[in-house]
Design an enzyme around this catalytic site. Sequence first.
Site, PDB file in Angstrom:
ATOM      1  N   SER A  87      11.963   5.315  14.991  1.00 12.97           N
ATOM      2  CA  SER A  87      10.633   4.781  15.951  1.00 12.97           C
ATOM      3  C   SER A  87      11.247   4.741  16.970  1.00 12.97           C
ATOM      4  CB  SER A  87      10.272   3.916  14.873  1.00 12.97           C
ATOM      5  OG  SER A  87       9.645   4.424  13.693  1.00 12.97           O
ATOM      6  N   LEU A  88      11.530   5.367  17.969  1.00 12.91           N
ATOM      7  CA  LEU A  88      11.707   5.160  19.287  1.00 12.91           C
ATOM      8  C   LEU A  88      10.848   4.813  20.213  1.00 12.91           C
ATOM      9  CD1 LEU A  88      14.625   5.405  20.794  1.00 12.91           C
ATOM     10  CD2 LEU A  88      13.687   7.593  21.831  1.00 12.91           C
ATOM     11  N   HIS A  89       9.648   5.453  20.257  1.00 13.00           N
ATOM     12  CA  HIS A  89       8.260   4.979  21.163  1.00 13.00           C
ATOM     13  C   HIS A  89       8.598   4.815  22.512  1.00 13.00           C
ATOM     14  CE1 HIS A  89       6.738   4.927  16.926  1.00 13.00           C
ATOM     15  NE2 HIS A  89       7.026   3.825  16.772  1.00 13.00           N
ATOM     16  N   CYS A 110       6.635  -5.205  15.753  1.00 14.59           N
ATOM     17  CA  CYS A 110       6.058  -4.274  16.646  1.00 14.59           C
ATOM     18  C   CYS A 110       4.433  -4.628  17.023  1.00 14.59           C
ATOM     19  CB  CYS A 110       6.376  -2.992  16.381  1.00 14.59           C
ATOM     20  SG  CYS A 110       7.981  -2.632  16.079  1.00 14.59           S
ATOM     21  N   CYS A 121       0.118   2.533   9.448  1.00 18.58           N
ATOM     22  CA  CYS A 121       0.839   1.484   8.825  1.00 18.58           C
ATOM     23  C   CYS A 121       0.073   0.100   8.796  1.00 18.58           C
ATOM     24  CB  CYS A 121       1.839   1.230  10.133  1.00 18.58           C
ATOM     25  SG  CYS A 121       3.132   0.133   9.558  1.00 18.58           S
ATOM     26  N   GLU A 181       0.815  -1.246   0.219  1.00 24.73           N
ATOM     27  CA  GLU A 181      -0.300   0.193   0.025  1.00 24.73           C
ATOM     28  C   GLU A 181       0.918   1.176  -0.015  1.00 24.73           C
ATOM     29  OE1 GLU A 181      -2.607  -0.435   3.514  1.00 24.73           O
ATOM     30  OE2 GLU A 181      -0.614  -0.346   4.740  1.00 24.73           O
ATOM     31  N   SER A 223      12.380   5.856   7.478  1.00 29.46           N
ATOM     32  CA  SER A 223      12.068   5.669   8.821  1.00 29.46           C
ATOM     33  C   SER A 223      12.208   4.350   9.245  1.00 29.46           C
ATOM     34  CB  SER A 223      10.499   5.981   8.849  1.00 29.46           C
ATOM     35  OG  SER A 223      10.148   5.638  10.091  1.00 29.46           O
ATOM     36  N   CYS A 227       6.374  -7.205   7.305  1.00 27.41           N
ATOM     37  CA  CYS A 227       7.506  -6.563   8.131  1.00 27.41           C
ATOM     38  C   CYS A 227       7.831  -7.598   9.068  1.00 27.41           C
ATOM     39  CB  CYS A 227       6.934  -5.297   8.688  1.00 27.41           C
ATOM     40  SG  CYS A 227       8.388  -4.622   9.560  1.00 27.41           S
ATOM     41  N   CYS A 281       3.683   8.366   0.992  1.00 30.87           N
ATOM     42  CA  CYS A 281       4.365   7.340   2.071  1.00 30.87           C
ATOM     43  C   CYS A 281       4.351   6.083   1.215  1.00 30.87           C
ATOM     44  CB  CYS A 281       3.027   7.183   3.250  1.00 30.87           C
ATOM     45  SG  CYS A 281       3.501   5.973   4.350  1.00 30.87           S
ATOM     46  N   CYS A 286       1.710  -2.363  15.850  1.00 32.67           N
ATOM     47  CA  CYS A 286       1.444  -2.440  14.306  1.00 32.67           C
ATOM     48  C   CYS A 286       0.822  -3.364  13.453  1.00 32.67           C
ATOM     49  CB  CYS A 286       2.810  -1.855  13.886  1.00 32.67           C
ATOM     50  SG  CYS A 286       3.202  -1.772  11.856  1.00 32.67           S
ATOM     51  N   ASN A 346      -2.661   4.875  16.172  1.00 31.98           N
ATOM     52  CA  ASN A 346      -4.081   4.586  15.417  1.00 31.98           C
ATOM     53  C   ASN A 346      -4.533   3.194  15.836  1.00 31.98           C
ATOM     54  OD1 ASN A 346      -6.134   4.455  13.305  1.00 31.98           O
ATOM     55  ND2 ASN A 346      -4.834   5.404  11.912  1.00 31.98           N
ATOM     56  N   GLY A 397       6.722  -2.149   6.222  1.00 27.39           N
ATOM     57  CA  GLY A 397       8.248  -2.764   5.972  1.00 27.39           C
ATOM     58  C   GLY A 397       9.217  -1.942   6.772  1.00 27.39           C
ATOM     59  N   GLU A 398      10.439  -2.409   6.963  1.00 26.69           N
ATOM     60  CA  GLU A 398      11.552  -1.828   7.574  1.00 26.69           C
ATOM     61  C   GLU A 398      12.577  -1.618   6.681  1.00 26.69           C
ATOM     62  OE1 GLU A 398      12.610  -0.333  10.127  1.00 26.69           O
ATOM     63  OE2 GLU A 398      14.660  -0.011   9.141  1.00 26.69           O
TER      64      GLU A 398
HETATM   65  N1  SAH Z   1       9.653   0.147   9.915  1.00 29.45           N
HETATM   66  C1  SAH Z   1       9.778   1.819   9.867  1.00 29.45           C
HETATM   67  C2  SAH Z   1       8.529   2.240   9.142  1.00 29.45           C
HETATM   68  C3  SAH Z   1       7.323   1.981   9.717  1.00 29.45           C
HETATM   69  S1  SAH Z   1       5.811   2.547   9.470  1.00 29.45           S
HETATM   70  C4  SAH Z   1       9.814   2.326  11.195  1.00 29.45           C
HETATM   71  O1  SAH Z   1       9.548   1.481  12.241  1.00 29.45           O
HETATM   72  O2  SAH Z   1      10.240   3.436  11.315  1.00 29.45           O
HETATM   73  C5  SAH Z   1       5.997   4.136  10.235  1.00 29.45           C
HETATM   74  C6  SAH Z   1       5.862   4.559  11.577  1.00 29.45           C
HETATM   75  O3  SAH Z   1       4.290   4.403  12.037  1.00 29.45           O
HETATM   76  C7  SAH Z   1       6.762   4.060  12.741  1.00 29.45           C
HETATM   77  O4  SAH Z   1       7.150   4.945  13.650  1.00 29.45           O
HETATM   78  C8  SAH Z   1       5.605   2.958  13.253  1.00 29.45           C
HETATM   79  O5  SAH Z   1       6.191   2.696  14.564  1.00 29.45           O
HETATM   80  C9  SAH Z   1       4.423   3.783  13.130  1.00 29.45           C
HETATM   81  N2  SAH Z   1       3.245   2.940  13.573  1.00 29.45           N
HETATM   82  C10 SAH Z   1       2.931   1.683  13.257  1.00 29.45           C
HETATM   83  N3  SAH Z   1       1.710   1.370  13.707  1.00 29.45           N
HETATM   84  C11 SAH Z   1       1.011   2.325  14.319  1.00 29.45           C
HETATM   85  C12 SAH Z   1      -0.187   2.654  14.639  1.00 29.45           C
HETATM   86  N4  SAH Z   1      -1.270   1.808  14.577  1.00 29.45           N
HETATM   87  N5  SAH Z   1      -0.191   4.034  15.182  1.00 29.45           N
HETATM   88  C13 SAH Z   1       0.414   4.952  14.828  1.00 29.45           C
HETATM   89  N6  SAH Z   1       1.679   4.865  14.338  1.00 29.45           N
HETATM   90  C14 SAH Z   1       2.001   3.427  13.912  1.00 29.45           C
END
Ligand code: SAH
Length: 373
Positions: free
Chosen positions: A241-243, A133, A364, A109, A218, A129, A122, A136, A321, A184-185
């Site tokens: 993507s630290l989180h 996580c 994502c 997508e 990213s 992936c 995007c 996601c 989300n 994907g990563e």
């Molecule tokens: N693999 C890469 C790109 C992934 S998607 C990465 O991890 O950065 C891009 C961003 O969307 C990442 O920061 C991911 O953690 C975030 N993401 C994934 N699922 C999500 C969700 N349900 N709500 C908000 N952000 C989300």
Amino acid sequence: MTGTPLPLVFDAPARGKAPKHWLDLGVDERVEAIGKLGLPRFRADQISRHLFDRLEDDVTRFSDIPSAIRDDLGAQLFPKLLEHVTQRTADKGATVKTLWRLHDGSLLESVLMRYPGRSTLCISSQAGCGMACPFCATGQGGLKRNLSQAEITVQALAANQMLASGVVPGASGRLNNIVFMGMGEPLANYKAVMGSIRTLLAPSPTGFAMSARGITVSTVGLVPKIHQLREEGLPLTLAVSLHAPDDELRDEIVPINNRWKVDEVVDAAWEYARATKRRVSIEYALMRDINDQKERAELLASVLKRRGDWGWVHVNLIPLNPTPGSKWTASRREDERTFIQTLERRGVPVTLRDTRGSEIDGACGQLAATVQE
Ligand code: SAH
């Protein structure tokens, strides 16, 4: 575009590599490839001009190429890579999410977002992936396969075609920005992603002539690959993507943290910023009662501050989300506000990402997940 429609299989296992395409090739390889078809080298520029300048990938319309060889050219170097599955729009048409099917049934997508005076795409770098996580949707499905270089770049071609055709209201011109934030990563498919980026950056007629600053990679934090990206010497924008600011929590919500810890990831990001002079974006999806406490905002500020003044970094908060059926959900308004204020009080540059496309499963991997169910 030409080709036979594929059957509607949504969850097919990957069947080998994608067919070879012009977009897989570098400039010299293109000359070599058309040499094999008996064509002189100047034809390579003609073909690229069709693709990158006129956004034409239907070889039957390459009118300056002798018709006798267009069939061969089409079959060998312009196979159809993307089959349109569905399209959904939001934000009065300014956000368009397209689901594509690849030759082996894998789904992919990409989301096109128009803002005043610019547009951002995007894109996906893998089918599925492998980073797992838990919040996601894509991470839950696992990795199907890497996308080929052409399968990555063709998403930009399709978006530019969409912009040119007027499907997106108010849009004009070309894509300005590309973010590798789809499925994907990207750094786990490094070679194809870099090859694709080189084509996006290459000047006319050999590429899309985009600016490196307009491309954001990213990553979940693959430390050696962040170093490798830095060594490319391109001013690409890096998002990490630290989180979570602490290993205990990050081990759980970003499982690759068990391999590379918060400090190592933040150090790699800081070195990237120092070398490229590009401000790094720290992605932080706010999850209710998981990572949205005031103490974690304080800790995040301390972790980032340890690497020098604030010029190198910027925190991008993402309202989570929620994926249907998952325990992960968005933060309460007041917790979100406190988190932002805590960072601001410490001087951290912070923004809250707009929730473009959330009503069309914009997060994502969600559209592919919906179709697969
Ligand atoms: N693999 C890469 C790109 C992934 S998607 C990465 O991890 O950065 C891009 C961003 O969307 C990442 O920061 C991911 O953690 C975030 N993401 C994934 N699922 C999500 C969700 N349900 N709500 C908000 N952000 C989300």
